[in-house]
Design an enzyme around this catalytic site. Sequence first.
Site, short mmCIF file in Angstrom:
data_model
loop_
_atom_site.label_atom_id
_atom_site.label_comp_id
_atom_site.label_asym_id
_atom_site.label_seq_id
_atom_site.Cartn_x
_atom_site.Cartn_y
_atom_site.Cartn_z
N ALA A 29 12.63 9.91 21.06
CA ALA A 29 11.19 9.87 21.32
C ALA A 29 10.67 11.22 21.80
CB ALA A 29 10.89 8.78 22.35
N ARG A 35 0.82 16.03 13.62
CA ARG A 35 -0.08 15.55 12.56
C ARG A 35 -1.06 14.49 13.05
NH1 ARG A 35 3.37 13.90 7.48
NH2 ARG A 35 5.15 13.86 8.91
N GLN A 95 15.41 16.40 25.73
CA GLN A 95 15.81 17.31 24.65
C GLN A 95 15.01 18.60 24.84
OE1 GLN A 95 14.75 16.24 20.63
NE2 GLN A 95 16.31 17.59 19.73
N ASN A 389 -23.93 -7.57 41.42
CA ASN A 389 -22.70 -7.46 42.19
C ASN A 389 -22.41 -6.06 42.72
OD1 ASN A 389 -22.35 -6.69 39.49
ND2 ASN A 389 -20.16 -7.04 39.55
#
Length: 468
Positions: A29, A35, A95, A389
Amino acid sequence: MSADHATFSAASGASFPAQGRRALAVVLAAGEGTRMLSRLPKILHRIANRPIVSHVLDSVRAAGVESVAVVVGPGREDVAAEVRSTAPGATIHIQQERLGTAHAALAARAALEAGADDIIIAFGDTPLVEPQTFDRLRAALTKGASVVVLGFEAKDPTGYGRLLIEDGELVAIREHRDASEAERAIRLCNGGIMAIAGAHALPLLEKIDNANAKGEYYLTDVVAHARAAGLHAKALVAGEEELLGINDRAQLAAAEAVIQKRLRLAAFRAGVTLVAPETVFFSWDTALGPDVVVEPHVVFGPGVTVEEGAVVHAFSHLAGAVVRSGADVGPFARLRPGADVGTGAHVGNFVEIKNAKLGEGVKAGHLSYLGDAEIGAGTNIGAGTITCNYDGYSKHRTLIGSGAFIGSNSSLVAPVSIGDGAYTGSGSVVTRDVPADALALGRAQQVVKEGWAARLREFRAAVKTGKS
């Protein structure tokens, strides 16, 4: 998941064929996904209102994988935080340089060295793989394969690596640019995901070199090294849709379409009626009971439960809400987080509910905002009612008892309490508590000035002609 409703999930129904064997999933991941043209990492973009990577993690865990290692890029604490939220026991590995898929897998060396019977290498941007497919990969390892590669029959194989099979063995993965004409005619393509026998995973990965045009370490080279060591390599086939990887916005939309199709099918199987299914959009955790009816153009955000026999009418939007059994919502209703619509209650057109609980049989038919409120059973909310409120700094609650009648166009200025059976007159601004069974009128006394409108028109006409 309770007994009276079904939660729809793209990752369900695993059969765990590899019981007794420990498994590790290494999820790659670390890609940025340039892109996507986004500041957000690719795998944190969402399908069915959940990050892509979380779908992958759910699927491997549903397949009975005990250990998960996720490889992320440097400085990607946002990705790591999502991983920890979805899979709290997962380990995070960095990584530092992007030197190919095998290099990424070896970033999780510590997890690989810890050992497992089955190693699954999955991709954080391929979210549609079902748990049963991961089961099949593991089952092939139990039958003697050392490497199992997941492939698909491509409608158009151009650009994909081809899986070359001889006598039932996977002998090579040939990249399209390197394939012969005969090999390019093969439609069985590499899906990227693979399983490796734990005893061979590290030695095979460590043999991969970067002697190629890009100078990268390719996971696909595992097959050649396995063959050279006399090990068995196999290919399994999954559907092309299941192996859809997400690299750009168009593929993100395609994945959304696939997962919505799955969720709609799950709804049908749970006894839900979708009048125009292609127009209804679910979240990954939408929970609907049997005999629920959903009309066209309804959107379910995260965290919605609709109980048995309720109806959600057209063009409604729900998020973080509960609709109790037999309730009726919409059309054109909006339920925001914290909305709780009671049994048999009715929320009609252009009514917005936020952090409010409506008791059994409450009716709020049209054109109202009910926020930070609790409304007792059987109360009628007139058209145009607003719970005021927010004072610009804090939110305040409105409490309305059972059997009350709130007149049309009432403004209830919180904090305020209206007792059981009380009435508010139409057009009232209610700023003080109203006792049970009382009538509250909070509007100016009407004054009628005879002839005033006629005199105004005469004056305006004189101004227009310059005679004033």
